[in-house]
Design a protein around this motif. Structure first.
Motif, PDB file in Angstrom:
ATOM      1  N   PRO A   1       0.600  -1.273   0.022  1.00 46.17           N
ATOM      2  CA  PRO A   1       0.055   0.109   0.040  1.00 46.17           C
ATOM      3  C   PRO A   1       0.835   1.370  -0.070  1.00 46.17           C
ATOM      4  N   SER A   2       0.184   2.455  -0.473  1.00 44.71           N
ATOM      5  CA  SER A   2       0.959   3.654  -0.637  1.00 44.71           C
ATOM      6  C   SER A   2       1.440   4.056   0.897  1.00 44.71           C
ATOM      7  N   SER A   3       2.510   5.115   0.970  1.00 46.47           N
ATOM      8  CA  SER A   3       2.756   5.530   2.295  1.00 46.47           C
ATOM      9  C   SER A   3       2.509   6.873   2.199  1.00 46.47           C
ATOM     10  N   ASN A   4       2.041   7.553   1.121  1.00 47.39           N
ATOM     11  CA  ASN A   4       1.735   8.783   0.865  1.00 47.39           C
ATOM     12  C   ASN A   4       0.548   9.323   1.576  1.00 47.39           C
ATOM     13  N   PRO A   5       0.582  10.164   2.781  1.00 47.47           N
ATOM     14  CA  PRO A   5      -0.338  10.463   3.407  1.00 47.47           C
ATOM     15  C   PRO A   5      -1.571  11.202   2.807  1.00 47.47           C
ATOM     16  N   THR A   6      -1.341  11.912   1.576  1.00 46.41           N
ATOM     17  CA  THR A   6      -2.297  12.480   0.812  1.00 46.41           C
ATOM     18  C   THR A   6      -3.177  11.633  -0.027  1.00 46.41           C
ATOM     19  N   GLU A   7      -2.627  10.545  -0.563  1.00 50.97           N
ATOM     20  CA  GLU A   7      -2.983   9.302  -1.514  1.00 50.97           C
ATOM     21  C   GLU A   7      -3.613   8.650  -0.530  1.00 50.97           C
ATOM     22  N   ILE A   8      -3.385   8.180   0.685  1.00 46.70           N
ATOM     23  CA  ILE A   8      -3.989   7.370   1.779  1.00 46.70           C
ATOM     24  C   ILE A   8      -5.267   8.046   2.103  1.00 46.70           C
ATOM     25  N   LEU A   9      -5.368   9.482   2.422  1.00 47.58           N
ATOM     26  CA  LEU A   9      -6.536  10.148   2.632  1.00 47.58           C
ATOM     27  C   LEU A   9      -7.504  10.026   1.607  1.00 47.58           C
ATOM     28  N   LEU A  10      -7.115  10.335   0.555  1.00 43.31           N
ATOM     29  CA  LEU A  10      -8.091  10.415  -0.537  1.00 43.31           C
ATOM     30  C   LEU A  10      -8.816   9.246  -0.921  1.00 43.31           C
ATOM     31  N   LYS A  11      -8.064   8.083  -0.744  1.00 48.78           N
ATOM     32  CA  LYS A  11      -8.546   6.905  -1.005  1.00 48.78           C
ATOM     33  C   LYS A  11      -9.417   6.483  -0.003  1.00 48.78           C
ATOM     34  N   HIS A  12      -8.912   6.680   1.214  1.00 48.96           N
ATOM     35  CA  HIS A  12      -9.773   6.327   2.182  1.00 48.96           C
ATOM     36  C   HIS A  12     -11.196   7.180   2.508  1.00 48.96           C
ATOM     37  N   ASP A  13     -11.251   8.507   2.154  1.00 47.28           N
ATOM     38  CA  ASP A  13     -12.250   9.367   1.787  1.00 47.28           C
ATOM     39  C   ASP A  13     -13.227   8.825   0.959  1.00 47.28           C
ATOM     40  N   ARG A  14     -12.905   8.453  -0.244  1.00 47.20           N
ATOM     41  CA  ARG A  14     -13.872   7.788  -1.083  1.00 47.20           C
ATOM     42  C   ARG A  14     -14.234   6.451  -0.727  1.00 47.20           C
ATOM     43  N   TRP A  15     -13.584   5.684  -0.054  1.00 48.65           N
ATOM     44  CA  TRP A  15     -13.856   4.321   0.212  1.00 48.65           C
ATOM     45  C   TRP A  15     -14.905   4.360   1.566  1.00 48.65           C
ATOM     46  N   ALA A  16     -14.736   5.123   2.450  1.00 51.89           N
ATOM     47  CA  ALA A  16     -15.346   5.563   3.566  1.00 51.89           C
ATOM     48  C   ALA A  16     -16.954   5.998   3.187  1.00 51.89           C
ATOM     49  N   THR A  17     -17.032   7.157   2.201  1.00 47.68           N
ATOM     50  CA  THR A  17     -18.253   7.504   1.900  1.00 47.68           C
ATOM     51  C   THR A  17     -18.874   6.294   1.049  1.00 47.68           C
ATOM     52  N   ARG A  18     -18.440   5.451   0.558  1.00 47.95           N
ATOM     53  CA  ARG A  18     -18.821   4.359  -0.443  1.00 47.95           C
ATOM     54  C   ARG A  18     -19.630   3.382   0.833  1.00 47.95           C
ATOM     55  N   GLN A  19     -18.764   3.288   1.779  1.00 46.35           N
ATOM     56  CA  GLN A  19     -19.372   2.571   2.892  1.00 46.35           C
ATOM     57  C   GLN A  19     -20.760   2.865   3.414  1.00 46.35           C
ATOM     58  N   ILE A  20     -20.870   4.394   3.470  1.00 42.82           N
ATOM     59  CA  ILE A  20     -22.030   4.800   4.142  1.00 42.82           C
ATOM     60  C   ILE A  20     -23.115   4.747   3.124  1.00 42.82           C
ATOM     61  N   LEU A  21     -22.703   5.032   1.708  1.00 48.12           N
ATOM     62  CA  LEU A  21     -23.895   4.967   0.688  1.00 48.12           C
ATOM     63  C   LEU A  21     -24.383   3.378   0.599  1.00 48.12           C
ATOM     64  N   GLN A  22     -23.304   2.444   0.603  1.00 46.15           N
ATOM     65  CA  GLN A  22     -23.742   1.017   0.679  1.00 46.15           C
ATOM     66  C   GLN A  22     -24.717   0.824   1.820  1.00 46.15           C
ATOM     67  N   HIS A  23     -24.443   1.167   3.069  1.00 52.61           N
ATOM     68  CA  HIS A  23     -25.284   0.938   3.852  1.00 52.61           C
ATOM     69  C   HIS A  23     -26.764   1.646   3.694  1.00 52.61           C
ATOM     70  N   CYS A  24     -26.673   2.870   3.261  1.00 55.11           N
ATOM     71  CA  CYS A  24     -28.156   3.644   3.002  1.00 55.11           C
ATOM     72  C   CYS A  24     -28.775   2.937   1.769  1.00 55.11           C
ATOM     73  N   ALA A  25     -28.320   1.840   1.031  1.00 52.91           N
ATOM     74  CA  ALA A  25     -29.046   1.184   0.061  1.00 52.91           C
ATOM     75  C   ALA A  25     -29.504   0.186   0.641  1.00 52.91           C
TER      76      ALA A  25
END
Length: 164
Positions: free
Chosen positions: A2-26
């Protein structure tokens, strides 16, 4: 590895975490999605749409184009699938716009008749913190609805799940 770049990690996490919320909403009924809470935008549907709409607005700012109308001001009741499709469009665009320019470069945005100037790094930090803030509100709403399991949301949970 996995990446060690904090910006890349945070961007990927943000996308994933929002998707988790949306999947639960579905998985919820329309009544659960629209259950009123005295927190954040007031319901899971409103909070989910607000998350995506805000990121889209900041994409417009980073791209230097006029800000499109806010999706969460739209009277149309969007389904979780429609909100997910909007997220799947805007999240990769945001990531690409962040990567395309240095964080110290400035952008301008008009709001309330005033023009504001921000560094791209400030916009990045705002969008990521804003997303975490509203996802936490969503988790609180899920908890109040008795939803189990709650959506995973932390960077470590993302790292564990992405490492599989």
């Amino acid at each position: 590895m996995p990446s060690s770049n904090p910006t890349e990690i945070l961007l990927k996490h943000d996308r994933w975490a929002t998707r988790q919320i949306l999947q639960h909403c579905a998985a919820l009924t329309p009544e659960q999605l629209d259950q009123k809470f005295e927190i954040g935008p007031g319901s899971l549907r409103a909070a989910a749409l607000h998350l995506v709409s805000a990121q889209r607005t900041w994409c417009d700012t980073l791209a230097g184009r006029p800000v499109r109308p806010h999706l969460d001001k739209d009277v149309k009741t969007r389904t979780p699938a429609e909100i997910m499709a909007l997220h799947d469009e805007v999240a990769p665009e945001f990531i690409a716009l962040v990567a395309a320019h240095p964080p110290d470069q400035t952008v301008t945005r008009e709001r309330g008749g005033k023009t504001h100037t921000f560094t791209r790094g400030t916009v990045l930090a705002h969008v990521l913190v804003h997303g975490a803030h509203h996802r936490a509100q969503c988790i609180n709403m899920f908890r109040r609805l008795g939803v189990t399991p709650l959506p995973p949301s932390s960077v470590i949970e993302w790292a564990f799940m992405e490492d599989k």
